[in-house]
Design a protein around this motif. Sequence first.
Motif, mmCIF file in Angstrom:
data_model
loop_
_atom_site.group_PDB
_atom_site.id
_atom_site.type_symbol
_atom_site.label_atom_id
_atom_site.label_comp_id
_atom_site.label_asym_id
_atom_site.label_seq_id
_atom_site.Cartn_x
_atom_site.Cartn_y
_atom_site.Cartn_z
ATOM 1 N N LEU A 121 17.645 2.741 -6.884
ATOM 2 C CA LEU A 121 16.374 2.292 -7.455
ATOM 3 C C LEU A 121 15.273 2.468 -6.422
ATOM 4 O O LEU A 121 15.385 1.987 -5.292
ATOM 5 N N VAL A 122 14.199 3.161 -6.803
ATOM 6 C CA VAL A 122 13.049 3.340 -5.922
ATOM 7 C C VAL A 122 11.774 3.155 -6.739
ATOM 8 O O VAL A 122 11.651 3.713 -7.833
ATOM 9 N N HIS A 123 10.863 2.375 -6.202
ATOM 10 C CA HIS A 123 9.532 2.226 -6.787
ATOM 11 C C HIS A 123 8.559 3.018 -5.931
ATOM 12 O O HIS A 123 8.551 2.897 -4.699
ATOM 13 N N LEU A 124 7.735 3.841 -6.584
ATOM 14 C CA LEU A 124 6.731 4.659 -5.903
ATOM 15 C C LEU A 124 5.368 4.381 -6.517
ATOM 16 O O LEU A 124 5.271 4.085 -7.712
ATOM 17 N N ALA A 125 4.343 4.490 -5.694
ATOM 18 C CA ALA A 125 2.971 4.368 -6.180
ATOM 19 C C ALA A 125 2.109 5.349 -5.405
ATOM 20 O O ALA A 125 2.318 5.564 -4.210
ATOM 21 N N ALA A 126 1.146 5.939 -6.097
ATOM 22 C CA ALA A 126 0.164 6.820 -5.469
ATOM 23 C C ALA A 126 -1.205 6.389 -5.961
ATOM 24 O O ALA A 126 -1.364 6.016 -7.131
ATOM 25 N N LYS A 127 -2.162 6.426 -5.062
ATOM 26 C CA LYS A 127 -3.492 5.923 -5.391
ATOM 27 C C LYS A 127 -4.543 6.779 -4.714
ATOM 28 O O LYS A 127 -4.350 7.235 -3.582
ATOM 29 N N SER A 128 -5.656 6.985 -5.413
ATOM 30 C CA SER A 128 -6.780 7.710 -4.821
ATOM 31 C C SER A 128 -7.968 6.780 -4.694
ATOM 32 O O SER A 128 -8.050 5.746 -5.374
ATOM 33 N N ARG A 129 -8.901 7.150 -3.843
ATOM 34 C CA ARG A 129 -10.105 6.339 -3.664
ATOM 35 C C ARG A 129 -10.982 6.339 -4.910
ATOM 36 O O ARG A 129 -11.861 5.494 -5.041
#
Length: 164
Positions: A121-129
């Motif tokens: 199980l892996v949780h990933l998040a990506a975010k931009s300004r």
Amino acid sequence: MSLFPADIISTAETIIHEFTTAGLMLSTAESCTGGLISGALTEISGSSAVVDRGFVTYTNTAKIELLGVQKETLLRFGAVSEETARQMVHGALFRSRAAIAVAVTGIAGPGGGSAEKPVGLVHLAAKSRTGALIDRKMLYGDIGRSEVRLATVRTALEMILSLR
């Protein structure tokens, strides 16, 4: 010869090229991958124009101190959770000069899993300004520690590309 499989190198090359052309930088916040995402990116010549910094926050204390993850989040949801991944990526983005950040937290195995949070199980998040945020819950399965970590790198690199 690279330290990483050819598909990871190819994706990392694409990121470095596209981000260099666009004048964008990125940062990473890594737990279960222990710096492998940054490692894959910095395997590419010219990556210093793109990779601002990487945070390896393996412990809860590191997540709190370096990324600003709330202690209450860790207590309520655990280190391996969507909520923690989102707070990690926010911290990596706003504690850097990056336009885009990615964060990962998971259970690579072979131990550490449970019925609620199995190995793989892996949780990933990506975010931009710009405010764009994507997250993913991946269930890679008990495929081996190295394979879970490499699969996570692949997913994280794809998420970075999707936000450019």
